[in-house]
Design a protein around this motif. Sequence first.
Motif, short mmCIF file in Angstrom:
data_model
loop_
_atom_site.label_atom_id
_atom_site.label_comp_id
_atom_site.label_asym_id
_atom_site.label_seq_id
_atom_site.Cartn_x
_atom_site.Cartn_y
_atom_site.Cartn_z
N TYR A 152 1.39 -6.66 5.03
CA TYR A 152 1.78 -5.70 6.07
C TYR A 152 2.57 -6.36 7.19
O TYR A 152 3.54 -5.82 7.71
CB TYR A 152 0.52 -5.02 6.62
N ILE B 152 -15.35 2.00 6.70
CA ILE B 152 -15.83 1.17 7.80
C ILE B 152 -14.90 1.30 9.00
O ILE B 152 -13.68 1.24 8.85
CB ILE B 152 -15.89 -0.32 7.38
N GLU C 54 0.83 -1.22 0.00
CA GLU C 54 0.00 0.00 0.00
C GLU C 54 0.86 1.27 0.00
O GLU C 54 0.68 2.16 -0.79
CB GLU C 54 -0.90 0.02 1.24
N LYS C 55 1.79 1.30 0.96
CA LYS C 55 2.64 2.49 1.07
C LYS C 55 4.06 2.04 1.40
O LYS C 55 4.35 1.67 2.54
CB LYS C 55 2.12 3.40 2.18
N ILE D 5 5.88 3.08 4.73
CA ILE D 5 5.50 2.40 5.98
C ILE D 5 6.30 1.11 6.11
O ILE D 5 6.75 0.75 7.19
CB ILE D 5 3.99 2.04 5.93
N MET E 129 -9.81 -2.58 8.01
CA MET E 129 -9.31 -1.26 7.58
C MET E 129 -8.99 -1.23 6.09
O MET E 129 -8.70 -0.18 5.54
CB MET E 129 -8.02 -0.92 8.33
N GLY E 130 -8.99 -2.41 5.46
CA GLY E 130 -8.64 -2.47 4.05
C GLY E 130 -7.16 -2.72 3.82
O GLY E 130 -6.65 -2.55 2.72
N VAL E 131 -6.46 -3.13 4.90
CA VAL E 131 -5.03 -3.40 4.79
C VAL E 131 -4.83 -4.85 4.35
O VAL E 131 -5.53 -5.74 4.82
CB VAL E 131 -4.35 -3.20 6.18
N PHE F 226 -3.59 5.23 4.52
CA PHE F 226 -4.56 5.64 3.50
C PHE F 226 -4.66 7.13 3.22
O PHE F 226 -5.53 7.56 2.49
CB PHE F 226 -5.95 5.10 3.87
N ARG G 88 -14.25 -0.42 2.48
CA ARG G 88 -13.62 -0.75 3.77
C ARG G 88 -13.00 0.47 4.41
O ARG G 88 -12.89 0.55 5.63
CB ARG G 88 -12.59 -1.85 3.57
N LYS H 269 -12.19 -2.53 -1.21
CA LYS H 269 -11.23 -1.70 -0.48
C LYS H 269 -11.77 -0.29 -0.25
O LYS H 269 -11.59 0.29 0.82
CB LYS H 269 -9.93 -1.63 -1.27
#
Lengths: 247, 252
Positions: free
Chosen positions: A131, B80, A23-24, A27, A124-126, B106, B77, B74
Motif C-alpha cells: 500500500y 478488529i 487489495e484494490k 485505490i 486493518m488487514g492491509v 474492504f 483482522r 486477514k
Amino acid sequence: MFKIFEQIGRYCQLMGKVFARPEKPAIYGRRIMYEMEALGFNSIGLTAIISVFIGAVITLQMSINLESPFIPKYLIGYATRETMILEFSSTVVALILSGKVGSNIASEIGTMRITEQIDALEIMGVNSASYLILPKIVATVLFFPLLTLLSIVIGTIGGYVIAYATDIMIPAQYVEGLLYDFRPYSITYSLIKMAVFAFIITSVSAFCGYYAKGNSLEVGKASTRAVVASSIVIMIFNLILTQLLLT
Amino acid sequence: MIKGEHISKSFEGRTVLDDISVEFDTGKTNLIIGRSGSGKTVLLKTLVGLHSPDEGRIFYDDVCYTDLGFAERKDIRKDIGMIFQGGALLDSSTVVENVMLPLDLFTEQSEAEKRERVDFCLRRVRLEGADNLYPSELSGGMIKRVAIARAIVLNPRYLFCDEPNSGLDPQTSVVIDNLIQDITREYNITTIINTHDMNSVMEIGEKIVYIHEGRKWWEGSKDDILLSDNRELNDFVFASAMAKRAKQQITK
C-alpha cells in the motif's frame, strides 16, 4: 559481510510483499497519481535548475579544453549533448534525486513506522508494504525518465545560452554539434538507466524507512542510510547497465 | 471473547511475558493495567497479532488465531479495530480520508454509502465540522475521536485500545472512556483497553487484569480492587498518599 547478506535477504522479502497482489487496484491508481505529484512533479524545478547550469558549465569547460585550430568548434555542442545524454541526465540526476526523493521517502515511511501508522494499517488487514511502497515505485519509474528528457533538453539549452552569451562560438556551430552523429539509442539507454535508478532510489529508501525503529533520531539515521545506500547501488548498476547496454 | 493461553514472549533473551493465561469477555470493557515496562503493551500487541508469542495460543471466540496463516488472519483482522496511543492517523490524509480508508479497501460500497457511514461514525464520536482537517491540525482529544471513528467504521467485533487517554486532560479522558464503553455495549464488542490511568480503572473497569513483571498478578473488577489485599496491586493503584487514605476509609 553476513550483515550485508542479511539486509539483502530482508530487502528481497520486503519486495516480495510490495509486489503481492494489490487489495484494490483502484485505490492504487489514486495513490500513484498522488505520488507522481509529490515525488516527480515536485522535482522538476530542482532538475531544471541543476541541468541548465551543468549544461552551461560543460559547454564552457569543453570550449576551454578543445581550444585548438585543428578541432572544429561544433564538437563542443556534440560533447555537451553526449555528456548530458549518456551520464548527467540519468546518473547524476539520479544521485541528486536520491538525496531529495530518497530521504523524503525514508523519513516519511520511518515516521509512519515509529508513530505506529504502519501497525494501524497491518491491524486493518492491509498489506502495508504494498500500500505504501508500490505506488511510489510505479510513480517514480514512470516519471523519472521524463525528468531525464527534461534535463537533456534544458541542459543543452543552457549550453546554447552560454555559447551565445559569452561568444565562445557561433550558436549555429553549437546547434550543428548537437545534431552531429546523433544516435537515438543513446536516449533509450539513458531512459532505461533512469527507470532502473528510480526503482533503486524508491525501493532502497523505502526499505530503510520501513524497518526504522525507535525515535526521531533513528528516522534521521534511516534517511541518511537511504541516501548513502541508494547512491552506492546506483553507481554499481550504472557500471552494470553501461556494460550490458553499450558494449 | 478473546482468550490467551500460557502466552510467553521474550525479546533478545529478556522475558517480557511469562506464562499469561487470560480471558476477556464480550460486551465488557476489559482493562489491562500495570506499571510502565510491566509488559502490558506487549501483551496487547501479542493478542492483536503484531507480535507472535514464543509460546501459548490466542483464541478469537472459537478460532485459534495463532494457528492461522497471514491470509487466513486477514478475515479476523477485518473484525478488529484498534486505537493506538498516539492515534496513528495517516498524516497525509484528512479526517474523512482516514475514517474512510477501511471502507475503501474492504467494501464495495458506493462513494455516497461510504460517505454516509463515515459521517455516522464521526457523529457517533461527536466530531463534526473537522472533515477536511489533517491530523496535524487536530487536538489530542480530536485525534483520539477520529481514531475511534476509524476503528468502528467496519463494525468490528473486537476493539483494542492502547492507552487511549495518554496525553489528555482528565475531563477529556472521561469523555473518551465513556465513549469507548458506550460503543462496547451498543455493538456488543469485546474491548480490551491497555491503561495506567486510575480514573479509567474506576470509571469503566468491568474486568481488570493486573500485569506485574510480565506475569498476570491479579484479576477482578473495579469493585474488587477496593477490597483487594494484593500488596503489589495496592501499591500500584493507590500509589499516592491521598489514594491510600481513601482506600483506608473505604475498607473501614
